[in-house]
Design an enzyme around this catalytic site. Structure first.
Site, PDB file in Angstrom:
ATOM      1  CB  SER A 125      10.417   6.381   6.071  1.00 30.35           C
ATOM      2  OG  SER A 125       9.958   6.334   7.398  1.00 30.35           O
TER       3      SER A 125
ATOM      4  CD  GLU B 162       0.473   1.779   0.110  1.00 30.40           C
ATOM      5  OE1 GLU B 162      -0.604   1.160  -0.058  1.00 30.40           O
ATOM      6  OE2 GLU B 162       0.924   2.064   1.243  1.00 30.40           O
TER       7      GLU B 162
ATOM      8  CG  PHE C  11       3.799  -1.050   1.172  1.00 32.41           C
ATOM      9  CD1 PHE C  11       3.343  -2.334   1.462  1.00 32.41           C
ATOM     10  CD2 PHE C  11       4.485  -0.362   2.150  1.00 32.41           C
ATOM     11  CE1 PHE C  11       3.552  -2.899   2.719  1.00 32.41           C
ATOM     12  CE2 PHE C  11       4.702  -0.915   3.410  1.00 32.41           C
ATOM     13  CZ  PHE C  11       4.238  -2.180   3.694  1.00 32.41           C
TER      14      PHE C  11
ATOM     15  NE  ARG D 275      15.624   1.282   8.963  1.00 32.22           N
ATOM     16  CZ  ARG D 275      16.211   0.531   9.904  1.00 32.22           C
ATOM     17  NH1 ARG D 275      16.667  -0.667   9.626  1.00 32.22           N
ATOM     18  NH2 ARG D 275      16.314   0.981  11.135  1.00 32.22           N
TER      19      ARG D 275
HETATM   20  C1  LIG Z   1       0.259  -1.233   2.829  1.00 29.18           C
HETATM   21  C2  LIG Z   1       1.095  -0.490   3.787  1.00 29.18           C
HETATM   22  N1  LIG Z   1       1.484   0.768   3.477  1.00 29.18           N
HETATM   23  C3  LIG Z   1       2.279   1.452   4.322  1.00 29.18           C
HETATM   24  C4  LIG Z   1       2.703   0.901   5.494  1.00 29.18           C
HETATM   25  C5  LIG Z   1       3.633   1.662   6.418  1.00 29.18           C
HETATM   26  N2  LIG Z   1       2.937   2.069   7.652  1.00 29.18           N
HETATM   27  C6  LIG Z   1       3.026   1.349   8.784  1.00 29.18           C
HETATM   28  S1  LIG Z   1       2.094   1.972  10.013  1.00 29.18           S
HETATM   29  C7  LIG Z   1       1.557   3.245   9.040  1.00 29.18           C
HETATM   30  C8  LIG Z   1       0.607   4.267   9.610  1.00 29.18           C
HETATM   31  C9  LIG Z   1      -0.597   3.640  10.180  1.00 29.18           C
HETATM   32  O1  LIG Z   1      -1.457   4.582  10.709  1.00 29.18           O
HETATM   33  P1  LIG Z   1      -2.739   4.074  11.508  1.00 29.18           P
HETATM   34  O2  LIG Z   1      -3.442   3.063  10.686  1.00 29.18           O
HETATM   35  O3  LIG Z   1      -3.513   5.263  11.899  1.00 29.18           O
HETATM   36  O4  LIG Z   1      -2.103   3.312  12.721  1.00 29.18           O
HETATM   37  P2  LIG Z   1      -1.943   3.765  14.254  1.00 29.18           P
HETATM   38  O5  LIG Z   1      -2.117   5.235  14.330  1.00 29.18           O
HETATM   39  O6  LIG Z   1      -3.001   3.051  14.983  1.00 29.18           O
HETATM   40  O7  LIG Z   1      -0.582   3.323  14.657  1.00 29.18           O
HETATM   41  C10 LIG Z   1       2.121   3.157   7.765  1.00 29.18           C
HETATM   42  C11 LIG Z   1       1.894   4.120   6.678  1.00 29.18           C
HETATM   43  C12 LIG Z   1       2.280  -0.420   5.769  1.00 29.18           C
HETATM   44  N3  LIG Z   1       2.670  -1.067   6.880  1.00 29.18           N
HETATM   45  N4  LIG Z   1       1.470  -1.082   4.912  1.00 29.18           N
END
Ligand SMILES: Cc1ncc(C[n+]2csc(CCOP(=O)(O)OP(=O)(O)O)c2C)c(N)n1
Ligand SMILES: [Mg+2]
Lengths: 313, 272
Positions: free
Chosen positions: A35, A56, A81, A165
């Site tokens: 992204s 982060e 973040f 974005r």
């Molecule tokens: C603090 C924060 N950093 C980054 C994000 C962006 N983000 C959204 S989902 C995600 C990945 C999540 O992975 P996981 O916890 O394994 O979720 P799942 O595989 O269950 O969807 C990220 C990096 C966020 N929402 N919040």
């Protein structure tokens, strides 16, 4: 050249060029490399790319350590973040040591769209510009983003670069972008009745509004204020004196961002009528970027109306 | 016990995840599908809740700390009768109560606004602490992603949960092995996860997160455990139930097109 590009796309492209020019450039990300487009750098320089995972605060701490050991560091995640979650680390580790870290934050503002309020950052410019020694940059299109990012990497010291974005129209090309100077506002349109100072993706909205207003005989000056800090005070004072009224517009809260920064300059140097277009002390919500811009008052038509308010004063 | 009814409910939840994300044109199907069974188990059996009285005193509360998986929570809440299923179509649209990351106070049943990873777990610690303070029966459940565990606040929360002996708190880790940039193990490993939580003072239970017998058994064990918080490490598959989404990081945050959505609904035994 396509007629639109997201500033984050430009970031990915310029990182590949800069990686070849600066052997000490390293790039960090926090699980968003697709992204933020740092993945483009990873493709070419995998050994100088480090993913810190969804952490982060640690990423910006480690960025500081790398910078204090001679690296130029571009560290990316979403603006929420970076400027939010990691604020105090950016302040105390990066800012206080004046470390050479470039906080390149994407997905800023309302145009994040459907992800909604938890991801729509309206506070980053305000937060970042309060840190002493921090350069704060908010490019308006793909071409200027590339040029400004080049200058950001060439300079020594901490920078915050706000990237978007959504794809936005170009109004610089490679040639005209070369005239952009970090720390200097860029006059895109001369005018004598009122000055519109815009930043980021609001520059294109400002240009649209100025064209509309020209039809009615209102002659608007338009300035692309791509650098929020250090702020080009001269161009603001000149505009205040010559046009008597200033409208600021930003995809950011009107509290603490460009509008406030301009007000700080005019209030102490050359008080003039001001009108601020931006997010009005409220959270956003889910929706398409265009619908949200309209609902929350950040379009050419809001600028148009604002100029009319100023002209009546 | 017959688990067939829960499997059927979970399939309905999955169908609604696909349909709502398709209608929205964006959203997070992968991590919604992986936690659909856990979500179903919580809303249809484990939790003491009342859709007619969503703010009931002493109710159990669920905080979806991995807030991007809210399509699963919306689908389960609607299926359970918290709001009309019809509304699922409005997901992520301007003016909808179903925000892209759930907002508390819009639809009943959402106990916390989440979306920024890690924070929900911390909030659930505070809720559990308040229940202790007020001598309330209610238990607090938090669903976390495995990638989410990389956030420092998760471990700060874990430390405080065991320090305050929050045996009324049960975390569930949706251990699907994937995050956005790929495998957790490649991006930033969080292993060994059981040992880490144990070292932080947790009662640790590892299960297959798609097996209702194991899920209910784990919740029973969690309730029986006194003096320390529980974490259930639920092994799951991202995109579970939809062949082309299964174990694919690429389906983390992408909506299916119409053809894909139709196929997914068909595979799940639903009607288009
Ligand atoms: C603090 C924060 N950093 C980054 C994000 C962006 N983000 C959204 S989902 C995600 C990945 C999540 O992975 P996981 O916890 O394994 O979720 P799942 O595989 O269950 O969807 C990220 C990096 C966020 N929402 N919040
Ligand atoms: Mg995961």
């Amino acid at each position: 050249m396509a007629d639109k590009m997201a500033t984050r796309e430009a970031y990915g492209k310029v990182l590949q060029e800069l990686g070849a020019e600066y052997p000490n450039l390293v790039v960090l990300d926090a699980d968003l490399s697709g992204s933020t487009k740092t993945g483009e750098f990873k493709k070419v320089f995998p050994e100088r790319f480090f993913n810190f995972g969804i952490a982060e605060q640690n990423m910006y701490g480690a960025a500081t350590g790398l910078a204090l050991s001679g690296k130029i560091v571009c560290a990316s995640t979403f603006a929420m973040f970076a400027s939010g979650r990691a604020f105090e680390i950016i302040r105390n580790s990066i800012g206080y040591t004046h470390a050479n870290v470039k906080v390149c934050a994407t997905h800023a503002g309302i145009t994040v769209g459907e992800d909604g309020a938890s991801h729509q950052t309206f506070e980053d410019l305000a937060l970042m510009r309060t840190i002493p020694g921090m350069t704060v940059v908010n490019p308006s299109d793909g071409a200027s983003a590339k040029e400004l990012l080049r200058q950001v990497v060439a300079m020594e010291g901490p920078c915050y670069v706000r990237l978007g974005r959504a794809a936005v129209p170009f109004f610089y090309d490679e040639e005209s972008a070369k005239e952009i100077k970090l720390g200097k506002g860029n006059t895109l349109r001369e005018g004598k009745d009122v000055t519109i100072i815009a930043t980021g993706i609001m520059v294109s909205e400002a240009m649209k509004a100025a064209e509309e207003l020209a039809i009615e005989g209102i002659d608007c000056r338009v300035i692309d204020m791509h650098t929020i800090k250090p702020l080009d005070e001269d161009i603001i004072i000149k505009a205040a004196k010559e046009t008597g009224a200033i409208l600021t517009c930003e995809e950011h809260s009107i509290i603490g961002g460009l509008g406030s920064a301009v007000a700080e300059v005019t209030a102490t140097n050359c008080p003039c009528q001001l009108y601020m277009v931006g997010q009005r002390d409220t959270f956003g919500e889910s929706g398409s970027p265009e619908a949200l811009k309209a609902k929350y008052g950040m379009t050419a038509s809001d600028i148009y109306k604002g100029v009319h308010v100023l002209m009546k004063k | 016990m017959d688990y067939k009814q829960f499997e059927e409910l979970a399939s309905k939840v999955r169908v609604d995840i696909i349909k709502s994300v398709f209608e929205a044109g964006s959203g997070h199907p992968g991590g919604s599908l992986s936690c659909a069974d856990i979500m179903t188990a919580l809303y249809f059996k484990e939790m003491n809740i009342d859709p007619e009285n969503p703010l009931m005193e002493d109710r159990d509360r669920l905080v979806l700390s991995k807030g991007h998986a809210c399509p699963a929570q919306y689908a389960a809440l609607a299926e359970r009768g918290y709001f009309p299923k019809e509304e699922l179509k409005t997901l992520r649209k301007l003016g909808s109560r179903l925000q892209g990351h759930a907002k508390m106070g819009l639809v009943p049943g959402i106990e916390m606004s989440t979306g920024s990873l890690g924070q929900g777990f911390s909030v659930s610690v505070g809720m559990a602490l308040a229940n202790k303070l007020d001598n309330k029966e209610g238990r607090v459940y938090a669903i976390l992603g495995d990638g989410e565990l990389q956030e420092g606040i998760v471990w700060e929360a874990a430390m405080s949960a065991s320090h305050y002996h929050l045996d009324n708190l049960c975390a569930v880790v949706d251990w699907n092995g994937l995050q956005i940039d790929g495998k957790n193990d490649d991006v930033m490993t969080v292993r060994p996860i059981e040992d880490k939580f144990r070292a932080f003072g947790f009662n640790v239970i590892s299960i297959n997160g798609h097996d209702f017998a194991e899920i209910f058994d784990a919740f029973d064990q969690a309730r029986a455990c006194k003096g320390q918080p529980t974490v259930i490490v639920a092994s799951t598959h991202k995109g579970h139930g939809v062949s082309f989404m299964e174990d694919q990081a690429g389906w983390h945050g992408k909506a299916p097109n119409e053809e894909q959505a139709k196929q997914a609904v068909e595979e799940l035994g639903g009607e288009w």
